[in-house]
Design an enzyme around this catalytic site. Structure first.
Site, PDB file in Angstrom:
ATOM      1  N   TYR B 257       0.866  -1.180   0.000  1.00 18.28           N
ATOM      2  CA  TYR B 257       0.000   0.000   0.000  1.00 18.28           C
ATOM      3  C   TYR B 257       0.906   1.234   0.000  1.00 18.28           C
ATOM      4  CZ  TYR B 257      -3.762  -3.261   1.235  1.00 18.28           C
ATOM      5  OH  TYR B 257      -4.667  -4.292   1.233  1.00 18.28           O
ATOM      6  N   HIS B 258       1.342   1.594  -1.203  1.00 14.33           N
ATOM      7  CA  HIS B 258       2.341   2.673  -1.335  1.00 14.33           C
ATOM      8  C   HIS B 258       1.967   3.909  -0.525  1.00 14.33           C
ATOM      9  CE1 HIS B 258       4.189   0.571  -4.774  1.00 14.33           C
ATOM     10  NE2 HIS B 258       2.949   0.277  -5.122  1.00 14.33           N
ATOM     11  N   ASP B 259       0.722   4.359  -0.726  1.00 15.84           N
ATOM     12  CA  ASP B 259       0.305   5.627  -0.118  1.00 15.84           C
ATOM     13  C   ASP B 259       0.281   5.556   1.400  1.00 15.84           C
ATOM     14  OD1 ASP B 259       0.003   6.542  -2.677  1.00 15.84           O
ATOM     15  OD2 ASP B 259      -2.161   6.234  -2.739  1.00 15.84           O
TER      16      ASP B 259
END
Lengths: 316, 334
Positions: B257-259
């Site tokens: 989940y990059h963000d």
């Protein structure tokens, strides 16, 4: 007389910008609804101050003015390297400090939006400086694009440059903004160097301007001091090019400007042609659909007569 | 403790959904606005998703709609960029299918209205109100922020910090060196970066370290929270993907989940180390277009440092933060 064409003028005043304001106010076909300012011929503070002083001199301090971008979208403003527009941007002409004209406390693009929204007719957006404000306007208010009659700019060149070997100054000083404007899908009129270099006023005509134009004529005469030095004395050109009046005259009197449809793009890719306008007349070579009209030449003697008449009308 | 005023500029997106969950769950922030932008999917989807999330998480905030297109279309022309070129199709074109749904979860019907003002006006309004304290989490393309800074010449000094999920110091994901959020609107990235606002770049090389294994995803979904149904579909999605022979091995058995990592950096700056260095975004090269070029030399010569670039992630610490944020959604506490 039919209804006047509403116009918003985005300027970086500037010698020839002062002439553009003069022409817009004197025209019986145009109605100047607002003036917005941008970095360019001098810094934003200077272009805004010059604009207000010119409006006051011309007796129209009530025209709404709002200051816009102080810098191009990417990178920062840097002063132009030679004194084309003189120390104060008005070529040597001195104007008194403003008594009444004052910039509104809203961003330029908000004033543009207000005028476009409130107008019952489509509005022309005329850009005679770097296109930073107009690009931001088109994206912040994309819903208003369809309420524009068009965008007419002084900028670009099909085959020459001035700020660089290939690029014209107004495009070059914010090439990203220019590219956004070219792509916006709004009818675009490009009055580039091929046309505006032919829109010059000779030293003799300049004398006439001073002789017959009252206080506005005297101002216009003084304003041309630096231009005449650069164009005529140094470069041996027959006169001083009043670039910025051309797009307004195209709107008011299209019959006086010869123009050709074209497909045009701004070169944003770097290299020698960075910031150049790549023009394909009639889309002939690329086969692309035309997205603009390019002004080829203006009836010069008529144009100069309009300038002199404008000074007389506003100055006497 | 006084809550920090925060604006979330976002293109939800599954990983945006986790980041926004954390913004609410950690309890440290006064979420002043959520501003959807064209990105992971067209604006018509991201704005609906942003509204869905605000309602689902019960965040009392303004949802202010932003840009429906990057500043300039047509930058991506090289065949190298086919995948991105497809994503840049005009808003409203129907063959655009990528991440329009968040985890394929059916959110309840929204109960709130969009803010009447566009994103850039809301960003400015809130920045003025916050008197220099406003923090911005930007986890989509930077179009909204670029337009806010373009419209309001006095905005830059009012922003305390921008934390961006975007860019990469090494490899890209949609081109060899280009990361998606930057690649969609590289001009906007350049427009924001230039102002010298304190800027943290949480790029791909950092986010890749903050993965969740299947077991860890299950743990999140199994917690007795009000948002468990969404987390369950997220988990199911990763399980399905892991069993699908068409998916490359590196996308199996785990997800990123990059963000969420960018959000975690705001909650706990120690979750990741940073290096203060110079970053420039490439806007001309046809093969490196949209690359965030990070000066990695020991002695900088490319100019003043302008960016804190995320380096080494403490994954255990990151996972703890996520779980701690989820606690706030526990049913008992309602």
């Amino acid at each position: 007389m039919s209804e006047r064409i509403p116009v918003i003028l985005d300027v970086d005043t500037g010698v020839d910008d002062a002439f553009a304001i003069m022409l817009a106010l004197a025209s019986d076909r145009l109605e100047l609804r607002a003036v917005t300012t941008v970095h360019g011929n001098t810094d934003l503070e200077g272009t805004t101050d010059n604009t207000l002083r010119v409006l006051e001199l011309l007796g129209r301090p009530e025209i709404p003015v709002a200051a816009g971008a102080a810098h191009p979208l990417i990178g920062f403003y840097s002063p132009i390297p030679f004194a084309m527009h003189g120390e104060n941007g008005l070529g040597g002409a001195k104007l008194p400090e403003c008594k009444t004209a004052k910039a509104l406390d809203i961003p330029a693009v908000e004033l543009m939006a207000k005028v476009v929204r409130e107008s019952s007719q489509p509005v022309w957006l005329v850009g005679v400086g770097p296109l930073t404000n107009i690009a931001v306007f088109l994206h912040c208010y994309s819903e208003l694009r369809e309420k524009l009659a068009g965008i007419a700019i002084m900028g670009g060149a099909a085959y020459s440059g001035n700020a660089s070997i290939a690029a014209e100054a107004n495009i070059y000083h914010d090439l990203h903004a220019a590219a956004m404007v070219f792509k916006a899908g709004v009818p675009l009129v490009m009055c580039g160097l091929e046309c505006t270099m032919g829109a010059y006023i000779t030293p003799a005509e300049r004398e006439k301007l001073a002789r017959t134009g009252g206080r506005v004529g005297s101002f216009a005469y003084d304003c041309l001091e630096s231009y005449q030095r650069v164009y005529v004395d140094d470069a041996g050109f027959p006169g001083s090019a009043i670039h910025d009046g051309v797009p307004l005259m195209y709107i008011a009197h299209p019959e006086r400007v010869k123009a050709t449809p074209a497909f045009g793009e701004v070169d944003v890719w770097g290299g020698v042609t960075m910031g150049a306008t790549n023009i394909d007349y009639n889309g002939k070579v690329s086969g692309r659909e035309c997205n603009m009209t390019v002004a080829d030449c203006i009836d010069r003697e008529w144009y100069v007569a309009e300038i002199i008449a404008a000074a007389q009308k506003l100055g006497n | 403790m006084k809550k920090v005023p925060l604006i979330i500029d976002t293109d939800p997106g599954g990983d945006d959904a986790i980041a926004i969950m954390m913004a609410k769950g950690c309890g440290m922030f006064d979420i002043r606005a959520i501003c959807p932008v064209n990105g992971n999917s067209p604006l018509r989807d991201t704005k609906r998703n942003a509204m869905d999330l605000a309602c689902y998480y019960d965040i009392d905030t303004r949802v202010a709609v932003g840009a429906n297109q990057p500043l300039y279309r047509g930058l991506i022309t090289n065949s190298n960029f086919k995948r991105v070129a497809k994503m840049l199709k005009k808003d409203g074109e129907d063959d655009f299918q990528y991440g329009g749904q968040m985890f394929d979860f059916a959110f309840p019907a929204p109960t709130k209205e969009f803010d009447p003002l566009p994103a850039w006006d809301v960003i400015y309004e809130e920045a003025v109100k916050a008197k220099g304290e406003l923090v911005i989490l930007a986890i989509g393309p930077l179009t909204n922020l670029a337009l806010a800074l373009g419209k309001y010449s006095d905005l830059a000094p009012l922003i305390k910090e921008i934390v961006v999920m975007g860019g990469s110091a090494y490899a890209g994901n949609h081109t060899p060196v280009g990361e998606f959020n930057v690649l969609i609107d590289p001009w906007a990235f350049a427009m924001v970066l230039k102002w010298g606002i304190p800027f943290k770049m949480v790029g791909l090389d950092a986010t890749a370290q903050a993965y969740h294994t299947l077991d860890e995803l299950k743990e999140m979904a199994d917690m007795d929270t009000t948002i468990a149904p969404m987390l369950k579909t997220a988990y199911d999605g990763v399980v399905a993907r892991s069993n699908d022979p068409n998916f490359p091995p590196h996308l199996k058995g785990r997800t990123v989940y990059h963000d969420a990592l960018a959000m975690a950096c705001l909650i706990d700056p120690e979750v990741c180390s940073f290096r203060h260095t110079r970053v420039e975004v490439e806007l001309s090269s046809p093969i490196a277009f949209g690359q965030t070029v990070v000066d990695k030399r020991p002695a900088l010569t490319a100019g003043e440092p302008n960016c804190l670039v995320a380096q080494k992630v403490d994954r255990e610490r990151y996972l703890e933060i996520v779980l701690r944020c989820l606690e706030a959604f526990k049913k008992e506490e309602k």
